[in-house]
Motif scaffolding. Structure first.
Motif, PDB file in Angstrom:
ATOM      1  N   MET A 213       0.863  -1.164   0.000  1.00  9.84           N
ATOM      2  CA  MET A 213       0.000   0.000   0.000  1.00  9.84           C
ATOM      3  C   MET A 213       0.903   1.218   0.000  1.00  9.84           C
ATOM      4  N   SER A 214       0.518   2.207  -0.775  1.00 13.52           N
ATOM      5  CA  SER A 214       1.321   3.422  -0.852  1.00 13.52           C
ATOM      6  C   SER A 214       1.207   4.222   0.447  1.00 13.52           C
ATOM      7  N   ALA A 215       2.205   5.042   0.686  1.00 15.54           N
ATOM      8  CA  ALA A 215       2.209   5.869   1.902  1.00 15.54           C
ATOM      9  C   ALA A 215       0.997   6.781   1.934  1.00 15.54           C
ATOM     10  N   SER A 216       0.592   7.307   0.776  1.00 15.69           N
ATOM     11  CA  SER A 216      -0.573   8.199   0.764  1.00 15.69           C
ATOM     12  C   SER A 216      -1.853   7.442   1.092  1.00 15.69           C
ATOM     13  N   ALA A 217      -1.944   6.177   0.666  1.00 15.51           N
ATOM     14  CA  ALA A 217      -3.125   5.369   0.991  1.00 15.51           C
ATOM     15  C   ALA A 217      -3.175   5.073   2.488  1.00 15.51           C
ATOM     16  N   ILE A 218      -2.022   4.741   3.056  1.00 21.37           N
ATOM     17  CA  ILE A 218      -1.967   4.466   4.500  1.00 21.37           C
ATOM     18  C   ILE A 218      -2.343   5.718   5.283  1.00 21.37           C
TER      19      ILE A 218
ATOM     20  N   VAL B 142      -7.117   8.414  -3.934  1.00 21.49           N
ATOM     21  CA  VAL B 142      -6.516   7.233  -3.310  1.00 21.49           C
ATOM     22  C   VAL B 142      -7.285   6.010  -3.785  1.00 21.49           C
ATOM     23  N   SER B 143      -6.554   5.023  -4.241  1.00 23.33           N
ATOM     24  CA  SER B 143      -7.157   3.803  -4.761  1.00 23.33           C
ATOM     25  C   SER B 143      -7.660   2.918  -3.628  1.00 23.33           C
ATOM     26  N   ILE B 144      -8.936   2.583  -3.664  1.00 21.69           N
ATOM     27  CA  ILE B 144      -9.493   1.686  -2.649  1.00 21.69           C
ATOM     28  C   ILE B 144      -8.881   0.298  -2.782  1.00 21.69           C
ATOM     29  N   GLU B 145      -8.523  -0.071  -4.004  1.00 21.73           N
ATOM     30  CA  GLU B 145      -7.858  -1.356  -4.214  1.00 21.73           C
ATOM     31  C   GLU B 145      -6.520  -1.376  -3.486  1.00 21.73           C
TER      32      GLU B 145
ATOM     33  N   GLU C 238      -5.833  -3.978  -0.598  1.00 21.22           N
ATOM     34  CA  GLU C 238      -4.727  -4.911  -0.802  1.00 21.22           C
ATOM     35  C   GLU C 238      -3.932  -5.082   0.490  1.00 21.22           C
ATOM     36  N   GLU C 239      -3.833  -4.014   1.248  1.00 18.05           N
ATOM     37  CA  GLU C 239      -3.062  -4.038   2.489  1.00 18.05           C
ATOM     38  C   GLU C 239      -3.884  -4.512   3.687  1.00 18.05           C
ATOM     39  N   VAL C 240      -5.134  -4.044   3.812  1.00 20.26           N
ATOM     40  CA  VAL C 240      -5.913  -4.314   5.023  1.00 20.26           C
ATOM     41  C   VAL C 240      -7.003  -5.352   4.839  1.00 20.26           C
ATOM     42  N   GLY C 241      -7.217  -5.809   3.634  1.00 22.14           N
ATOM     43  CA  GLY C 241      -8.315  -6.735   3.377  1.00 22.14           C
ATOM     44  C   GLY C 241      -9.613  -5.967   3.207  1.00 22.14           C
ATOM     45  N   ASP C 242     -10.708  -6.622   3.480  1.00 19.85           N
ATOM     46  CA  ASP C 242     -12.018  -6.000   3.304  1.00 19.85           C
ATOM     47  C   ASP C 242     -12.173  -4.793   4.233  1.00 19.85           C
ATOM     48  N   LEU C 243     -12.485  -3.641   3.646  1.00 19.55           N
ATOM     49  CA  LEU C 243     -12.586  -2.406   4.416  1.00 19.55           C
ATOM     50  C   LEU C 243     -13.688  -2.485   5.457  1.00 19.55           C
ATOM     51  N   LYS C 244     -14.819  -3.062   5.104  1.00 17.73           N
ATOM     52  CA  LYS C 244     -15.924  -3.172   6.058  1.00 17.73           C
ATOM     53  C   LYS C 244     -15.502  -3.987   7.280  1.00 17.73           C
ATOM     54  N   ASP C 245     -14.783  -5.087   7.063  1.00 15.37           N
ATOM     55  CA  ASP C 245     -14.322  -5.906   8.185  1.00 15.37           C
ATOM     56  C   ASP C 245     -13.380  -5.108   9.088  1.00 15.37           C
ATOM     57  N   LEU C 246     -12.500  -4.322   8.489  1.00 16.30           N
ATOM     58  CA  LEU C 246     -11.595  -3.484   9.269  1.00 16.30           C
ATOM     59  C   LEU C 246     -12.382  -2.489  10.118  1.00 16.30           C
ATOM     60  N   LEU C 247     -13.397  -1.865   9.508  1.00 13.31           N
ATOM     61  CA  LEU C 247     -14.179  -0.856  10.223  1.00 13.31           C
ATOM     62  C   LEU C 247     -15.016  -1.476  11.337  1.00 13.31           C
ATOM     63  N   VAL C 248     -15.514  -2.686  11.134  1.00  9.71           N
ATOM     64  CA  VAL C 248     -16.218  -3.393  12.218  1.00  9.71           C
ATOM     65  C   VAL C 248     -15.263  -3.565  13.399  1.00  9.71           C
ATOM     66  N   ALA C 249     -14.035  -3.989  13.124  1.00  9.71           N
ATOM     67  CA  ALA C 249     -13.049  -4.178  14.190  1.00  9.71           C
ATOM     68  C   ALA C 249     -12.740  -2.854  14.884  1.00  9.71           C
ATOM     69  N   LYS C 250     -12.614  -1.770  14.115  1.00  6.59           N
ATOM     70  CA  LYS C 250     -12.320  -0.464  14.712  1.00  6.59           C
ATOM     71  C   LYS C 250     -13.490   0.019  15.563  1.00  6.59           C
TER      72      LYS C 250
END
Length: 100
Positions: free
Chosen positions: A1-6, A46-49, A53-65
């Motif tokens: 993942m690019s620094a700007s995406a992170i 910023v590319s969602i892909e 690619e780095e964090v997996g499914d965004l929804k799953d990450l947000l549920v965890a957060k």
């Protein structure tokens, strides 16, 4: 993942993940937040892909957060409750005002 995406994702989570909804609505809230994040990422170029690619499914990450935010809030409330119920030696029980 690019620094700007992170950097984008870290900033976005910090600005948008707050007190979570009741558990029954957690998945729906994460779905809404994921859609908003994807829209704002696209607007920011910023590319969602790249993010997923780095964090997996965004929804799953947000549920965890959201779950983390709920645990943090519960811990803070429990700490305040314990402080409110402790005694201050000769001064008697601590008051809420003393703990703010």
């Amino acid at each position: 993942m690019s620094a700007s995406a992170i950097e984008f994702l870290q900033d976005w989570i910090h600005e948008n993940i707050h007190l979570p909804p009741p558990p029954i609505k957690l998945e729906k809230e994460a779905e809404i937040l994921a859609r908003e994040c994807k829209e704002e990422a696209a607007d920011a170029g910023v590319s969602i892909e790249d993010i997923e690619e780095e964090v997996g499914d965004l929804k799953d990450l947000l549920v965890a957060k959201l779950e983390d935010a709920a645990e943090d809030e519960a811990g803070q409330l429990n700490g305040k409750w314990r402080d409110m119920n402790r005694t201050d030696g000769a001064n008697g029980p601590a008051t809420l005002q003393n703990n703010l």
